[in-house]
Write an enzyme that holds these catalytic residues in place. Structure first.
Site, PDB file in Angstrom:
ATOM      1  N   ASP A  84       0.838  -1.205   0.000  1.00 19.80           N
ATOM      2  CA  ASP A  84       0.000   0.000   0.000  1.00 19.80           C
ATOM      3  C   ASP A  84       0.873   1.254   0.000  1.00 19.80           C
ATOM      4  OD1 ASP A  84       0.870  -0.127   2.610  1.00 19.80           O
ATOM      5  OD2 ASP A  84      -1.122   0.055   3.520  1.00 19.80           O
ATOM      6  N   SER A  85       2.214   1.054  -0.002  1.00 18.24           N
ATOM      7  CA  SER A  85       3.135   2.167  -0.272  1.00 18.24           C
ATOM      8  C   SER A  85       2.825   2.746  -1.653  1.00 18.24           C
ATOM      9  CB  SER A  85       4.593   1.692  -0.198  1.00 18.24           C
ATOM     10  OG  SER A  85       4.768   0.472  -0.876  1.00 18.24           O
ATOM     11  N   ASP A  91      -1.291  -6.179  -0.444  1.00 15.20           N
ATOM     12  CA  ASP A  91      -1.358  -5.487   0.848  1.00 15.20           C
ATOM     13  C   ASP A  91      -2.794  -4.999   1.045  1.00 15.20           C
ATOM     14  OD1 ASP A  91      -0.088  -4.643   3.110  1.00 15.20           O
ATOM     15  OD2 ASP A  91       1.057  -3.035   2.139  1.00 15.20           O
ATOM     16  N   LYS A 145      -1.517  -9.462   2.741  1.00 19.45           N
ATOM     17  CA  LYS A 145      -0.770  -9.018   3.929  1.00 19.45           C
ATOM     18  C   LYS A 145      -1.639  -8.051   4.713  1.00 19.45           C
ATOM     19  CE  LYS A 145       2.782  -5.862   3.865  1.00 19.45           C
ATOM     20  NZ  LYS A 145       2.282  -4.821   4.801  1.00 19.45           N
ATOM     21  N   GLU A 187      -1.568  -5.552   8.539  1.00 14.91           N
ATOM     22  CA  GLU A 187      -0.752  -5.019   9.630  1.00 14.91           C
ATOM     23  C   GLU A 187      -1.412  -5.277  10.976  1.00 14.91           C
ATOM     24  OE1 GLU A 187       0.041  -0.847   8.968  1.00 14.91           O
ATOM     25  OE2 GLU A 187       0.885  -1.212   6.976  1.00 14.91           O
ATOM     26  N   GLU A 229       8.987  -4.472  10.470  1.00 14.06           N
ATOM     27  CA  GLU A 229       9.382  -3.153   9.956  1.00 14.06           C
ATOM     28  C   GLU A 229       9.803  -2.224  11.091  1.00 14.06           C
ATOM     29  OE1 GLU A 229       6.733  -1.262   7.146  1.00 14.06           O
ATOM     30  OE2 GLU A 229       7.926   0.584   7.169  1.00 14.06           O
TER      31      GLU A 229
HETATM   32  O1  KIV Z   1       3.480  -1.113   1.662  1.00 17.40           O
HETATM   33  C1  KIV Z   1       4.612  -1.605   1.599  1.00 17.40           C
HETATM   34  O2  KIV Z   1       5.343  -1.400   0.625  1.00 17.40           O
HETATM   35  C2  KIV Z   1       5.040  -2.441   2.709  1.00 17.40           C
HETATM   36  C3  KIV Z   1       6.425  -2.932   2.777  1.00 17.40           C
HETATM   37  C4  KIV Z   1       7.540  -2.200   2.328  1.00 17.40           C
HETATM   38  C5  KIV Z   1       6.673  -3.987   3.758  1.00 17.40           C
HETATM   39  O3  KIV Z   1       4.263  -2.730   3.544  1.00 17.40           O
END
Ligand code: KIV
Length: 286
Positions: free
Chosen positions: A45-46, A84, A114, A116, A183
């Protein structure tokens, strides 16, 4: 080409050397990363920051993440694609978590999701795993809690917070996760978690002792102006791209581009017919 599964990822725990995982957010970058032999591609989600220009990951929507995940899946032949889950697509309830995870597998064509969070996310993780969807955990600095953490800050620096992260990581494993991202935590804490857990730990800003490392595509390739402390720019593609675009702009203006290999000519007879009608004149290229 061998398709990487969660079984293959779990086996990486027992390899002597750490493995590299990377994010990707579109078809072309996924193809490039996959060709390089990276076993796990995270559609992080970056994307909200590096693809969509937001200041945090929080605004990423389910629809945006689904579109990016499907593009990455189409560009990937071998790597395991992990989607994510964006903020508020799973925190609100177990039902929402199942529905969102299901969408990533059905519409996003991902191989895993994924999310969190530690102990408080156990109901969501185990419910998603019970539906047959592999889950990767993520503890320590969890960017979706940006406001709660008062910014992106290293977590687990005191004995109490380090103990809490140890418990979170153990809970994520017990809930059925096949791997876990660590992280922004001290290297010694990451080493202890890596030792304690049977599933692979994948670190970002968590030191060298994890089973694998993960980084953001744009960071390692030097595509943006800012490089976080946890990364290294293995190339300066941002500067290369700008220089190439400037060169393109200059060559268009000077008439060096395009040249005959870049276009097609009409046959002489059609040319004659067109110029007879007065359509052949070109004010820029007489
Ligand atoms: O959103 C992301 O890119 C991440 C990672 C870099 C682990 O969660």
């Amino acid at each position: 080409m061998t398709k990487i599964t969660i079984k293959s990822i779990k086996q990486l725990k027992h390899k002597p050397e750490p493995f590299a995982a990377l994010t990707a957010y579109d078809f072309t970058s996924a193809q490039l990363v996959d060709k390089a032999g990276i076993p796990l591609i995270l559609v992080g989600d970056s994307a909200a920051m590096v693809m969509l220009g937001y200041e945090t990951t929080i605004p990423a929507s389910l629809e945006e993440m689904l579109m990016l995940t499907a593009a990455v899946a189409r560009g990937t032949q071998s790597a395991l694609v992990v989607a994510d889950m964006p903020f508020m697509s799973y925190q609100s309830s177990v039902e929402d978590a199942i529905r969102s995870a299901g969408a990533f597998i059905k519409k996003g064509l991902a191989g895993a999701v994924k999310l969190e969070g530690g102990r408080h996310m156990v109901p969501q993780i185990s419910a998603i795993v019970d539906c047959g969807i592999p889950v990767m955990g993520h503890v320590g600095l969890t960017p979706q809690s940006f406001h709660q953490m008062s910014g992106y800050r290293i977590q687990g620096k005191t004995e109490t917070t380090a103990q809490a992260i140890l418990k979170d990581a153990a809970a994520v494993q017990s809930a059925g996760a096949f791997s876990i991202v660590l992280e922004g935590i001290p290297a010694e804490l990451a080493r202890q978690i890596t030792k304690d857990l049977d599933i692979p730990t994948i670190g970002i800003g968590a030191g060298p002792h994890c089973d694998g490392q993960i980084q953001v595509f744009h960071d390692i390739l030097g595509l943006g102006d800012f490089a976080p402390k946890h990364t290294r720019q293995f190339a300066r593609l941002g500067a290369l791209i700008t220089d190439s675009v400037v060169q393109y702009k200059k060559e268009v203006a000077s008439g060096k581009f395009p040249t005959p290999e870049n276009y097609t000519h009409l046959s002489d007879s059609i040319q004659k017919t067109l110029s007879a009608r007065g359509n052949g004149a070109d004010p820029k290229r007489p």
